[in-house]
Design an enzyme around this catalytic site. Structure first.
Site, PDB file in Angstrom:
ATOM      1  N   SER A  49       9.651  23.385 -13.305  1.00  0.00           N
ATOM      2  CA  SER A  49       9.844  24.374 -14.360  1.00  0.00           C
ATOM      3  C   SER A  49       8.685  25.365 -14.453  1.00  0.00           C
ATOM      4  O   SER A  49       8.798  26.388 -15.131  1.00  0.00           O
ATOM      5  CB  SER A  49      10.042  23.680 -15.715  1.00  0.00           C
ATOM      6  OG  SER A  49      11.255  22.952 -15.739  1.00  0.00           O
ATOM      7  N   GLY A 240      14.571  23.373 -15.546  1.00  0.00           N
ATOM      8  CA  GLY A 240      14.302  24.289 -14.449  1.00  0.00           C
ATOM      9  C   GLY A 240      13.551  25.516 -14.931  1.00  0.00           C
ATOM     10  O   GLY A 240      13.369  25.732 -16.133  1.00  0.00           O
ATOM     11  N   CYS A 268      16.387  20.888 -21.567  1.00  0.00           N
ATOM     12  CA  CYS A 268      15.653  22.154 -21.430  1.00  0.00           C
ATOM     13  C   CYS A 268      16.553  23.263 -20.882  1.00  0.00           C
ATOM     14  O   CYS A 268      17.431  23.719 -21.572  1.00  0.00           O
ATOM     15  CB  CYS A 268      14.382  21.944 -20.615  1.00  0.00           C
ATOM     16  SG  CYS A 268      13.139  21.074 -21.575  1.00  0.00           S
ATOM     17  N   LEU A 269      16.353  23.701 -19.641  1.00  0.00           N
ATOM     18  CA  LEU A 269      17.233  24.727 -19.093  1.00  0.00           C
ATOM     19  C   LEU A 269      18.678  24.267 -19.163  1.00  0.00           C
ATOM     20  O   LEU A 269      19.582  25.065 -19.449  1.00  0.00           O
ATOM     21  CB  LEU A 269      16.845  25.045 -17.643  1.00  0.00           C
ATOM     22  CG  LEU A 269      17.663  26.162 -16.973  1.00  0.00           C
ATOM     23  CD1 LEU A 269      17.281  27.519 -17.536  1.00  0.00           C
ATOM     24  CD2 LEU A 269      17.475  26.140 -15.467  1.00  0.00           C
ATOM     25  N   GLN A 272      20.014  24.980 -22.550  1.00  0.00           N
ATOM     26  CA  GLN A 272      20.271  26.412 -22.707  1.00  0.00           C
ATOM     27  C   GLN A 272      21.531  26.834 -21.959  1.00  0.00           C
ATOM     28  O   GLN A 272      22.306  27.682 -22.444  1.00  0.00           O
ATOM     29  CB  GLN A 272      19.053  27.198 -22.217  1.00  0.00           C
ATOM     30  CG  GLN A 272      17.807  26.946 -23.045  1.00  0.00           C
ATOM     31  CD  GLN A 272      16.527  27.346 -22.330  1.00  0.00           C
ATOM     32  OE1 GLN A 272      16.542  27.681 -21.139  1.00  0.00           O
ATOM     33  NE2 GLN A 272      15.423  27.313 -23.049  1.00  0.00           N
ATOM     34  N   ASN A 308       8.300  22.181 -22.120  1.00  0.00           N
ATOM     35  CA  ASN A 308       7.894  23.197 -21.148  1.00  0.00           C
ATOM     36  C   ASN A 308       9.016  24.206 -21.006  1.00  0.00           C
ATOM     37  O   ASN A 308       9.906  24.061 -20.184  1.00  0.00           O
ATOM     38  CB  ASN A 308       7.589  22.563 -19.781  1.00  0.00           C
ATOM     39  CG  ASN A 308       7.349  23.621 -18.724  1.00  0.00           C
ATOM     40  OD1 ASN A 308       7.052  24.776 -19.040  1.00  0.00           O
ATOM     41  ND2 ASN A 308       7.491  23.246 -17.470  1.00  0.00           N
ATOM     42  N   GLY A 310       9.985  28.669 -21.890  1.00  0.00           N
ATOM     43  CA  GLY A 310       9.601  29.964 -22.426  1.00  0.00           C
ATOM     44  C   GLY A 310      10.732  30.707 -23.086  1.00  0.00           C
ATOM     45  O   GLY A 310      10.539  31.816 -23.587  1.00  0.00           O
ATOM     46  N   HIS A 350      11.596  17.099 -23.296  1.00  0.00           N
ATOM     47  CA  HIS A 350      11.683  16.146 -22.188  1.00  0.00           C
ATOM     48  C   HIS A 350      11.616  14.706 -22.676  1.00  0.00           C
ATOM     49  O   HIS A 350      10.534  14.191 -22.944  1.00  0.00           O
ATOM     50  CB  HIS A 350      10.568  16.408 -21.172  1.00  0.00           C
ATOM     51  CG  HIS A 350      10.810  17.606 -20.316  1.00  0.00           C
ATOM     52  ND1 HIS A 350      11.535  17.542 -19.150  1.00  0.00           N
ATOM     53  CD2 HIS A 350      10.469  18.895 -20.469  1.00  0.00           C
ATOM     54  CE1 HIS A 350      11.615  18.746 -18.606  1.00  0.00           C
ATOM     55  NE2 HIS A 350      10.974  19.586 -19.402  1.00  0.00           N
ATOM     56  N   GLU A 352      12.094  12.051 -20.933  1.00  0.00           N
ATOM     57  CA  GLU A 352      11.436  11.180 -19.941  1.00  0.00           C
ATOM     58  C   GLU A 352       9.931  11.250 -20.098  1.00  0.00           C
ATOM     59  O   GLU A 352       9.214  10.293 -19.820  1.00  0.00           O
ATOM     60  CB  GLU A 352      11.851  11.575 -18.526  1.00  0.00           C
ATOM     61  CG  GLU A 352      11.063  12.690 -17.873  1.00  0.00           C
ATOM     62  CD  GLU A 352      11.267  14.055 -18.497  1.00  0.00           C
ATOM     63  OE1 GLU A 352      10.455  14.945 -18.236  1.00  0.00           O
ATOM     64  OE2 GLU A 352      12.248  14.235 -19.244  1.00  0.00           O
TER      65      GLU A 352
END
Length: 387
Positions: A49, A240, A268-269, A272, A308, A310, A350, A352
């Site tokens: 990422s 990602g 995360c990605l 989204q 993590n 943006g 995350h 994990e």
């Protein structure tokens, strides 16, 4: 020791900082971001990422425990460069195989130390993330600034396809892969999970295994028929890099996957992409969420999380039937969403959490519970008497 500062950090707004280089004698250009974690520099640097980014570590010293062969999140460093206050002159850990500087050098990755990282982070918080250059090859500040200002911005970049696996593969469970027998599937073999690799971390694959999943990893370019050919009981959309709105193929795939009844879980990605597939929009955060200490919560429950990213989901664009089940408690952005009455959900952090914290591991258990319920329903349907 070289007392003359020999490396430069140049930001797109013209700000220049001098330091000492380590790692590879080269120049790297990317988006300058910061990570607030106190540990886990190896996992951070190898997290896909961070593709296209120069990482500023707010913790004042890196490298104390060196680099080992077990904690990589991908085969090689994913970030473009490392920015830090100091690097430990001696590394000591029983698993250590390389020093941080030697490992970066082997992979052609540049680092800069000796910077006032507090001042740099304040600037990024005030001005927002921006492109920059770390150089240890004698390039001038003026030349670096010109190169930085012509580099592409992160918005609009589909980086997921550049870090994804080119071919499908089975994630092999280690001998000690199942950590707790209570996490074994209740009925028969492991849950068949297809994971779409937009930049997946090894820690995620290990946790899926530990919760009883047999995982087939497919490229980010996989289509619906390729996914369903594996007969998945559940589908996982990975983390990602880059702009989620630019991952057009992944969004189109998710749109079709959300029309079927199998459980879908995104991190995360991946979270989204679920939102975008439902018709929502995303936006770029002021300076991103990157660290191991972000509180996220719902009514009566708070999890300290590893993050993590943006970009974030715009809650005002979510359609009816989608619930926000977690908020980032620092800025109230969307940290988790789910479809009402359906086994589809995503989280913007995350669970994990390599190297930690582990407050959110229960989301993997939720995914497997959805698959177990569907498996039980299928068994019940097949055992019912027919007229």
């Amino acid at each position: 020791m070289n007392h003359q500062r020999d490396a430069l950090l140049v930001l797109a707004d013209g700000w220049v900082m001098e330091g000492w280089g380590f790692g590879a004698r080269t120049t790297a250009i990317g988006e300058v971001v910061f990570n607030t974690g106190m540990t886990g520099y190896q996992e951070v640097i190898t997290d896909p990422s961070y593709k296209g980014q120069l990482i500023t570590f707010t913790y004042p010293e890196l490298g104390n425990t060196g680099i080992n062969d077990q904690d990589h999140e991908s085969e090689r460093p994913a970030a473009r460069g490392v920015i830090c206050r100091e690097v430990a002159p001696v590394a000591s850990n029983w698993r250590q195989r390389h020093t941080l500087a030697d490992w970066l050098r082997r992979h052609g990755m540049v680092g800069i130390r000796g910077l006032d990282t507090r001042a740099l982070v304040r600037r990024l918080r005030e001005q927002g993330p921006m492109n920059g250059a770390v150089s240890w090859d004698g390039a001038s500040a003026a030349a670096l600034l010109q190169a930085v200002r012509t580099a592409p911005a992160m918005e609009g970049l589909d980086l997921a396809t550049t870090v994804s696996t080119p071919v499908a593969y089975q994630w092999q469970r280690a001998a000690d892969g199942v950590l707790d027998p209570r996490l074994q599937p209740a009925h028969g073999a492991g849950y068949r999970v297809v994971a779409i690799d937009f930049g997946i971390k090894r820690g995620i694959l290990q946790r899926l295994n530990s919760h009883g999943c047999d995982v087939t990893v497919l490229p980010a370019t996989a289509d619906y028929d390729q996914v369903m050919a594996h007969g998945p009981e559940g589908i996982f959309l990975s983390n990602g890099p880059g702009d989620p709105a630019a991952v057009h193929g992944g969004i189109a795939l998710a749109r079709r996957l959300l029309q079927q009844e199998r459980p879908v879980f995104g991190i995360c990605l991946g979270c989204q992409i679920i939102a975008l597939a439902l018709g929502a929009k995303t936006f770029k955060l002021a300076y991103g969420h990157r660290g191991l200490n972000h509180p996220c919560g719902a009514a009566g429950r708070v999890e300290i999380t590893s993050q993590n990213h943006g970009f974030a989901v715009d809650p005002d664009t979510l359609p009816d039937g989608v619930q926000v089940h977690r908020l980032n408690l620092n800025d109230c952005t969307v940290a988790g969403l789910e479809l009402e009455g359906r086994p589809i959900f995503g989280i913007q952090y995350h669970p994990e959490a390599s190297p930690g914290p582990h407050d959110a591991d229960h989301h993997f258990a939720r995914f497997t519970r959805f698959m177990e319920r569907r498996r039980q329903q299928s068994r019940s349907d097949h055992s019912s008497p027919k007229c």
